[in-house]
Write a protein that holds these residues in place. Sequence first.
Motif, PDB file in Angstrom:
ATOM      1  N   UNK A  21      -5.045   1.406  11.254  1.00 27.23           N
ATOM      2  CA  UNK A  21      -4.024   1.739  12.250  1.00 27.23           C
ATOM      3  C   UNK A  21      -2.699   2.079  11.566  1.00 27.23           C
ATOM      4  N   UNK A  22      -2.307   1.274  10.591  1.00 29.51           N
ATOM      5  CA  UNK A  22      -1.028   1.516   9.903  1.00 29.51           C
ATOM      6  C   UNK A  22      -1.109   2.726   8.978  1.00 29.51           C
ATOM      7  N   UNK A  23      -2.268   2.922   8.340  1.00 27.78           N
ATOM      8  CA  UNK A  23      -2.400   4.051   7.417  1.00 27.78           C
ATOM      9  C   UNK A  23      -2.498   5.387   8.144  1.00 27.78           C
ATOM     10  N   UNK A  24      -3.158   5.403   9.297  1.00 27.44           N
ATOM     11  CA  UNK A  24      -3.416   6.671   9.994  1.00 27.44           C
ATOM     12  C   UNK A  24      -2.427   6.931  11.134  1.00 27.44           C
ATOM     13  N   UNK A  25      -2.342   6.028  12.084  1.00 30.38           N
ATOM     14  CA  UNK A  25      -1.486   6.283  13.248  1.00 30.38           C
ATOM     15  C   UNK A  25      -0.005   6.106  12.907  1.00 30.38           C
ATOM     16  N   UNK A  26       0.331   5.036  12.184  1.00 32.60           N
ATOM     17  CA  UNK A  26       1.736   4.809  11.835  1.00 32.60           C
ATOM     18  C   UNK A  26       2.144   5.552  10.570  1.00 32.60           C
ATOM     19  N   UNK A  27       1.155   6.035   9.805  1.00 36.93           N
ATOM     20  CA  UNK A  27       1.378   6.837   8.597  1.00 36.93           C
ATOM     21  C   UNK A  27       2.243   6.114   7.574  1.00 36.93           C
ATOM     22  N   UNK A  28       1.962   4.844   7.372  1.00 34.09           N
ATOM     23  CA  UNK A  28       2.664   4.067   6.354  1.00 34.09           C
ATOM     24  C   UNK A  28       2.026   4.312   4.995  1.00 34.09           C
ATOM     25  N   UNK A  29       2.809   4.141   3.948  1.00 32.53           N
ATOM     26  CA  UNK A  29       2.266   4.227   2.594  1.00 32.53           C
ATOM     27  C   UNK A  29       1.441   2.978   2.308  1.00 32.53           C
ATOM     28  N   UNK A  30       0.593   3.075   1.278  1.00 29.76           N
ATOM     29  CA  UNK A  30      -0.249   1.932   0.929  1.00 29.76           C
ATOM     30  C   UNK A  30       0.597   0.734   0.506  1.00 29.76           C
ATOM     31  N   UNK A  31       1.687   0.980  -0.227  1.00 30.13           N
ATOM     32  CA  UNK A  31       2.527  -0.139  -0.655  1.00 30.13           C
ATOM     33  C   UNK A  31       3.169  -0.837   0.536  1.00 30.13           C
ATOM     34  N   UNK A  32       3.526  -0.087   1.582  1.00 26.41           N
ATOM     35  CA  UNK A  32       4.082  -0.710   2.789  1.00 26.41           C
ATOM     36  C   UNK A  32       3.031  -1.553   3.490  1.00 26.41           C
ATOM     37  N   UNK A  33       1.829  -0.999   3.619  1.00 24.86           N
ATOM     38  CA  UNK A  33       0.744  -1.733   4.276  1.00 24.86           C
ATOM     39  C   UNK A  33       0.409  -3.011   3.514  1.00 24.86           C
ATOM     40  N   UNK A  34       0.271  -2.869   2.195  1.00 25.63           N
ATOM     41  CA  UNK A  34      -0.045  -4.041   1.381  1.00 25.63           C
ATOM     42  C   UNK A  34       1.118  -5.025   1.381  1.00 25.63           C
ATOM     43  N   UNK A  35       2.341  -4.503   1.380  1.00 26.00           N
ATOM     44  CA  UNK A  35       3.510  -5.377   1.426  1.00 26.00           C
ATOM     45  C   UNK A  35       3.531  -6.230   2.681  1.00 26.00           C
ATOM     46  N   UNK A  36       3.175  -5.648   3.823  1.00 25.59           N
ATOM     47  CA  UNK A  36       3.087  -6.426   5.059  1.00 25.59           C
ATOM     48  C   UNK A  36       1.967  -7.459   4.963  1.00 25.59           C
ATOM     49  N   UNK A  37       0.860  -7.055   4.316  1.00 29.35           N
ATOM     50  CA  UNK A  37      -0.216  -8.019   4.106  1.00 29.35           C
ATOM     51  C   UNK A  37       0.223  -9.176   3.225  1.00 29.35           C
ATOM     52  N   UNK A  38       1.035  -8.878   2.224  1.00 28.51           N
ATOM     53  CA  UNK A  38       1.554  -9.928   1.351  1.00 28.51           C
ATOM     54  C   UNK A  38       2.470 -10.865   2.137  1.00 28.51           C
ATOM     55  N   UNK A  39       3.231 -10.314   3.082  1.00 29.15           N
ATOM     56  CA  UNK A  39       4.068 -11.166   3.932  1.00 29.15           C
ATOM     57  C   UNK A  39       3.209 -12.176   4.692  1.00 29.15           C
TER      58      UNK A  39
END
Length: 687
Positions: A268-286
């Motif tokens: 959802x974040x990679x495709x619909x929200x078009x976030x970068x991988x570092x942003x997606x992983x950064x949220x996962x790290x949070x």
Amino acid sequence: MPIPGFLQPRTDLTDEVRQRGLKALTYQAIAASGADGLMSGGFLAAFALLLGASNFHIGILTALPFLMQTIQIAAIIVVERLRMRKLIAVPSYFTGYLSWAPIALIPFVIDIPDTRAVMLLLLFTGIRGVGNALVNTSWTSWLREMVPAGAMGGFFAQRLRVATIAAAASSLVAAYYIDWWKDIATEENVIFGYSYAILFGSIALGLSAVVMMARIPEPRMAAPEGVRPSIMRTLTAPLQDINYRRLVSFLGLWNFVAHLAVPFFTVYMLTKLEFSLSTVVGLGVLSQVANVLFLRVWGPLVDRYGCKVILSICSSLYFLVILGWTFTTMPDKHTLTMPLLVFLHFLIGIASAGINVASTTIQMKMAPPAQATAFLTVSSLAANLGAAISPLLGGAFIDFFTVRHLKLVVEWVDPERVISFPAMFLTGYDFLFTVAFVLGLLTLGTLGRIKEEGEAESEVVLEELMSQTRENLRALNSVPGLSFVTRLPLAGLRYLPPIPGLNVAANVTAYQIASSIRYTVEGLALGAVTARQAQARIHQAVAHASQESRDISRQGAAIAFGATQGSMRAIASSGLGTGRLVRSSVRGTLTAVSRAGGQPADAVRGAVSGAIHGASDANLEVGEVVAQSLDAVRESADELGLSEQEIVKYAAEAAIGAAEELAQEPQEQVREAVLDELMEKGGDADR
């Protein structure tokens, strides 16, 4: 062929050998989680999308490892026949990590995107799932016998904590590495960056985890009493136990609902929200940071109050977070999308920590020692089947609703203009999140039917939970950009409607007191505060929190408990002696709660119980803390309007009651301190 000695079970484990094994078990978790951080979650989803995977393929990719767990049925037979779990687990573990190598090499042999590449990914994922199934069957009962029963919650919380840190660190490094690789590589070569990271994770970290597992000793399996039951009877025994059958049902349903939506957060974040991988992983790290912070909260709570109530609290919060994802687009990204995602990731980390600790512990507690393999395998199988079916449905669900939507609009019409306000907009992913939330609430009903020895009410745990909330949030001050979390008005959440999940963030009064006491004690450690000033500040903190309480007459004991419990932890971290600080904290607490309208007897009981629990948690000398607390209580008799005999009676009863929840040695210390106090002051020692 002779079996190597390190793979053979041991009849007797000395304390020294067991401790070495537990240390190796922790190192194994660190290495394995570091490897998984490079080969799972957002990283694996991004790799699959580059290979050409669709939402349905992502669902299959998520489901396969769980679906392969059905092999555990056959694995039970092997384990029960061989009765050598390590001999099965170590080679299977090695095979599981080795299967990542051909996955990493797929882009080197097939031009992507290509359906054949996706099929190869699914094939090797299935092979890896077979190895993991064999590991899980033998691994869970092996762990059950390695970890002391009374310390399971704390140990697994600690193990999960360091494992989560390792996973967060490796995934964050991998994400930044991929972003760097994208800057220097051509578009068609981007995927090779993923391949190199997967190879490193499987070889360097994965094989290290295998070595650590090989160093963990295996206790010899307990022989079943009487005649050995048939395989069919062994497999059906867990389902004949009514209570365990209820647990199996809950685990299956919970995992079905959770994996219906959560695996698609990354896509959802990679495709619909078009976030970068570092942003997606950064949220996962949070999420993982929140997970680490709250593992130290949930572990002791599981040991003290039971697993069931923690599962109830955390599951309700978990499902509320899933619903929250529907508001991240309206129907597109908006200014609050990122702040909302930060908050949701933090909350789901909190909930996941409690669920992981409680679900692991309750399975091990309820499994009979001689039948642990069968019982734990059946519960694991139910959880994995639930987790395997739902991503397949979820992927198909999203693809179906992507071209459909439900829109509710509020319009204002006047002669000059028409103003529209989108009240609701649900499409593909939004439908899935909403359905998962509703099903999640229904799932909680199955948890209520499980009977657990010593289980507590959720209100009791929430009081204790919120007493530690801000303490954990303060740790985020050191994380750039997250210090705002420490200033969230959590106390106001007590007044929110009784929506499932919201009550988890309610009632933080106890921590407000404990945090104030913590900084007072730190001031004492620096020599800037006297004991008299400490007592005054503690009194002020308790009084302020008591004023915020909606019903101090009912919450006085809880407030007093949280205050003295928090103060004991602060005293331990300060390194100062217990004498003047214990007495000051107890006296300040009693005075403030009583003056705010709390019942004096409740204040005494809560303060003494909190001091004892806090001393036990912080490894203070419990007997000394009890003696100082009783002295403080006696000194407060006139101020509270109680006779010396009455107040000592309340304190002694509270001390003895609190001691019943402790280990044998601190129990004896408490009884001895109470008896000495009564005898010294001429009280009735038999009372």
